[in-house]
Design a protein around this motif. Structure first.
Motif, PDB file in Angstrom:
ATOM      1  N   GLN A 499       0.848  -1.186   0.000  1.00  0.00           N
ATOM      2  CA  GLN A 499       0.000   0.000   0.000  1.00  0.00           C
ATOM      3  C   GLN A 499       0.882   1.234   0.000  1.00  0.00           C
ATOM      4  O   GLN A 499       1.923   1.275   0.668  1.00  0.00           O
ATOM      5  CB  GLN A 499      -0.899   0.023   1.231  1.00  0.00           C
ATOM      6  N   THR A 501       0.382   3.901   1.421  1.00  0.00           N
ATOM      7  CA  THR A 501       0.336   4.591   2.714  1.00  0.00           C
ATOM      8  C   THR A 501       0.954   3.757   3.840  1.00  0.00           C
ATOM      9  O   THR A 501       0.897   4.149   4.996  1.00  0.00           O
ATOM     10  CB  THR A 501      -1.119   4.903   3.084  1.00  0.00           C
ATOM     11  N   ARG A 502       1.512   2.605   3.502  1.00  0.00           N
ATOM     12  CA  ARG A 502       2.076   1.729   4.531  1.00  0.00           C
ATOM     13  C   ARG A 502       3.567   1.510   4.291  1.00  0.00           C
ATOM     14  O   ARG A 502       4.114   1.839   3.257  1.00  0.00           O
ATOM     15  CB  ARG A 502       1.367   0.367   4.514  1.00  0.00           C
ATOM     16  N   LYS A 649     -10.350   1.332   0.031  1.00  0.00           N
ATOM     17  CA  LYS A 649      -9.901   2.402   0.919  1.00  0.00           C
ATOM     18  C   LYS A 649      -9.463   3.589   0.062  1.00  0.00           C
ATOM     19  O   LYS A 649      -8.764   3.412  -0.947  1.00  0.00           O
ATOM     20  CB  LYS A 649      -8.720   1.941   1.775  1.00  0.00           C
ATOM     21  N   GLU A 654      -6.658   7.118   4.289  1.00  0.00           N
ATOM     22  CA  GLU A 654      -5.592   6.325   4.913  1.00  0.00           C
ATOM     23  C   GLU A 654      -4.431   7.221   5.343  1.00  0.00           C
ATOM     24  O   GLU A 654      -3.849   7.035   6.408  1.00  0.00           O
ATOM     25  CB  GLU A 654      -5.080   5.270   3.924  1.00  0.00           C
ATOM     26  N   ASP A 657      -5.200   9.096   8.491  1.00  0.00           N
ATOM     27  CA  ASP A 657      -5.109   8.279   9.701  1.00  0.00           C
ATOM     28  C   ASP A 657      -3.741   8.375  10.367  1.00  0.00           C
ATOM     29  O   ASP A 657      -3.612   8.093  11.562  1.00  0.00           O
ATOM     30  CB  ASP A 657      -5.410   6.812   9.382  1.00  0.00           C
TER      31      ASP A 657
END
Length: 791
Positions: A499, A501-502, A649, A654, A657
């Motif tokens: 991802q 965002t990860r 998502k 995301e 968060d």
């Protein structure tokens, strides 16, 4: 005697209604804040205590050294678990291999649910002491079984008596061996809603290949030591097991294995250069101090108002002493008044706490409730109220009981010009703390906004991520893309291994021209398909993107700016990089993208080509509405992956968060700062009311002599403004010092401009003027005839 004390105390409370109301409200608000903070702190300190083996459970972690910097990793290779069980069997009760917590597809008849859970070895439920509602903890010893949480069982079947029923997990049919009670919110593993056998996970190709690979840091290992007190010594024993089994490339990182106790997972989650460096424990200390200070502010109000009214109580003290009362008896009398006030405030605070708990839980992200049935709560609550009453009433009690009856009865008793200094000092202390909290709250919000506005290197708007539950959609990704393009729902679609965002996987062993032979390289690596760059909208600094259908680009790489800088490449495009016994050519260089923490430096990242990956990224067509686009995407998704839930998502959500923790702390701090100001203003209001009452005749004389209302308002307000200015002079440098040090913890942080402190000062003075003006204006507009008629 006690009955008499309480009766007189009650009469005084009723007689002085305004004074009593201000005291009770300020104390109850202070107690409410302290109670909320106390419940929050208890929730934090009791984290993971749900597990009976809490003190002996640990996560197996490793430290790796890269160019002199030590990183602490949770990800572990599988062989470490085997080695721990084989060589150190007497030191461990359990050693458990586990996957990471990810969503999986659970199906039963026509129900298809996306549920997060883990694949774990059979002893995991026993180690975690799961509370079984049906079945037993040994169920995972059958490799064709599964354990479900209570909420999942109810969502699928409507009850928890579901033993031996068969469900499908992704593509595996499994028998339900038991249902366990949902893990509470204050556990690190609370989002595990099912536990499936590790044996199923071990059959997947990636895990099979990692069985004997000491460099494949992709799994979790939990352990329970035989005796909790031996954890440190066991940790010391096992530190070299990975290093001793690594090959040449692995040894360069000097891996050291260690056990990290469950008792430290939540509050001490941060590491600095291989050493535990705190974490959320700082917020426990911070809010604990805030709770104490807010309560002290409320107690200061009580002290100030009680001592301010000393002249009115002086004659009462004189008469009591003349009648034979001892000073000790008078002290008990005044303390009984403060205790009664405190207990009434405690009762009000229970009501206020219950009233605001839903709002507080939403703000704090907690599931806290008042422990009505816990005798310890009542003991602590009533004890705290009593201590607050004694603390608040101690100074007035000793002060009032010390008056000399002869002077009081003769009417020559005067407090003197120095009598008001303690009250003024307490008011200064109140506002100093309140102003520091205001400064802190503003800085926290500025820091969050500063980092939110940091360039992320790609376009988040309209970017959607989907994680399919099977290979079905990946096999039809071309048709899926064409259908959506023809429908006009998307602008582009691509796959990636991670991802955006990860965190990404890390890899070493890269070789390039001019590389320092002593450099231990470590890059974040992303597997992406050819359309990835167009889908996310990354921005090129040099070179070009991957080309769809280009065979030559299968040997190409795209680097970010940080990777180029790390390698020291002057003209990177076209240069050759070796990796995993294969040569790649650098096609292009992109601007740095914020992938992990937006507060930290961006990692050197390498994007490499793949034909299939786990995450599907879609760029919604900006020419149609998001709702219409999602409807079309879902319909097409179900066409190629029937039976799978469409879980998506938004990337911008995301990304947002990532700021949840800081924003939550900022909102809590602002709420407490507001309450601190409210309590301080209550005190000012009470003091202004009393001063106006004391100076009634002076105001009447001044009005008769021609003083205007504005002049009288200025006269009554200037003393309070002076006290606030003194508070600002103290609070500004203190606030600057603490917030400057706090900001230094972030690589990217905002500044502390002068106007921030000027605005805080202006706001504080305005609040003070608004608070005291009502009483000042009321006194200034009063008819002097009424105040002077007795003269």
């Amino acid at each position: 005697m006690i009955k008499n004390y309480l009766k007189v105390a009650w009469r005084n409370l009723v007689k002085n209604k305004v004074h009593s109301f201000i005291n009770i409200i300020s104390l109850s608000v202070g107690m409410t804040v302290s109670m909320l903070i106390g419940l929050w702190i208890w929730s934090e300190l009791s984290f993971d205590r749900y597990h009976k083996n809490y003190e002996s459970i640990a996560r197996v972690m490793q430290n790796q050294t890269t160019n002199g910097e030590i990183s602490s990793l949770k990800a572990m290779p599988i062989p470490v678990a085997y080695q721990l069980r084989h060589l150190y069997a007497s030191d461990f009760k359990y050693v458990i291999l586990s996957s990471w917590t990810n969503p999986h597809l659970i199906s039963f008849k026509d129900k298809n649910l996306s549920i997060s859970g883990n694949f774990m070895e059979p002893d995991a439920p026993e180690m975690l002491t799961l509370k079984m509602l049906s079945g037993n903890r040994n169920g995972l010893k059958d490799p064709a079984s599964i354990l479900l949480s209570q909420s999942v069982a109810k969502a699928i079947f409507g009850n928890t008596n579901v033993a031996d029923k068969v469900i499908k997990l992704d593509t595996s049919s499994l028998k339900i061996a038991g249902v366990y009670q949902d893990l509470p919110a204050n556990t690190s593993l609370s989002n595990i809603s099912f536990i499936a056998p590790w044996a199923i996970y071990a059959r997947t190709p990636d895990v099979t290949q990692a069985e004997s690979d000491w460099n494949q840091n992709s799994f979790q290992i939990f352990a329970q030591v035989a005796t909790a007190r031996d954890m440190a010594s066991v940790s010391s024993k096992i530190k070299n097991i990975k290093f001793d089994n690594e090959d040449g490339d692995g040894k360069q990182f000097k891996p050291e294995i260690f056990l990290y106790p469950m008792s430290r997972w939540h509050l001490y989650s941060e590491f600095n250069n291989g050493v535990s460096a705190g974490g959320d424990i700082k917020y426990v200390w911070l809010f604990g101090i805030v709770g104490i200070f807010v309560m002290v502010l409320a107690c200061i109000n009580f002290m100030n108002l009680s001592t301010a009214r000393s002249e009115k109580r002086a004659r009462e003290v004189g008469i009591r002493k003349a009648m034979g009362s001892l000073q000790g008896q008078l002290i008990l009398q005044f303390l009984s008044e403060s205790l009664l006030t405190a207990l009434l405030a405690f009762a009000v605070s229970l009501f206020l706490t219950q009233l605001v708990l839903p709002f507080f839980n939403n703000l704090a992200g907690k599931q806290i409730s008042i422990l009505w049935a816990d005798p310890v709560f009542w003991l602590c609550g009533i004890g705290f109220a009593a201590l607050s009453g004694l603390f608040a009433g101690s100074y007035p009690a000793f002060y009032l009981s010390s008056f000399k009856p002869v002077k009081v009865m003769k009417g020559v008793f005067r407090l003197g010009s120095m009598a008001g200094i303690p009250r003024k000092a307490l008011v200064v202390a109140q506002f100093t703390f309140s102003v520091i909290m205001i400064i802190g709250t503003i800085v926290v919000f500025r820091q969050v906004q500063f980092v939110k506005n940091r360039p992320v290197g790609y376009n988040r708007a309209g970017l959607v991520m989907v994680r399919p539950y099977s290979e079905t959609l990946h096999r039809h990704i071309g048709a899926f893309r064409n259908d959506l393009l023809q429908a006009g729902a998307i602008a582009e679609v691509a796959e990636s291994g991670n991802q955006i965002t990860r965190g990404s996987r890390t890899s070493g062993g890269f070789k390039w021209s001019g590389k320092d032979p002593n450099l231990s390289d470590q890059f974040a690596t992303f597997a992406v398909t050819a359309q990835y760059g167009k889908t996310i909208g990354w921005q090129f600094k040099a070179g070009r993107d991957f080309s769809k259908g280009s065979v030559a680009d299968q040997d190409g790489l795209v680097l970010n700016e940080s990777a180029v800088k790390y390698m020291g490449l002057k003209n990177p495009v076209g240069q050759v990089i070796g990796w995993n016994d294969k040569n790649y050519t650098i096609l292009g260089v992109t601007k740095d993208m914020v992938v992990e923490s937006p507060y930290e430096p961006i990692k050197p990242t390498i994007f490499y080509p793949t034909t299939e990956a786990g995450i599907i990224n879609l760029r919604i067509n900006p020419k149609i509405s998001t709702a219409d686009a999602l409807t079309a995407i879902e319909a097409t998704y179900k066409k190629y992956a029937p039976g799978e839930p469409f879980d998506y998502k938004f990337v911008d959500e995301e990304y947002a968060d990532k700021f949840n923790n800081e924003e939550r702390i900022g909102k809590l701090a602002s709420s407490f700062a507001g309450l601190a100001i409210f309590i301080s203003c209550l005190g000012l209001f009470g003091m202004a009311s009393f001063m106006a009452e004391q100076r009634t005749k002076e105001i009447g004389v001044r009005k008769v002599l021609g003083a205007s209302a504005f002049t009288l308002w200025s006269l009554l307000s200037k003393d309070f403004i002076l006290l606030v200015i003194i508070s600002l002079a103290i609070a500004t440098p203190v606030g600057y010092y603490f917030m400057h040090n706090w900001l230094q913890h972030y690589t990217y942080h905002t500044g502390l401009p002068w106007w921030l402190f000027a605005a805080t000062a202006a706001g504080s003075i305005t609040i003070t003027l608004v608070t005291v003006s009502y009483q000042s204006i009321k006194a200034a507009l009063a008819n002097p005839v009424k105040s002077l008629r007795s003269e």
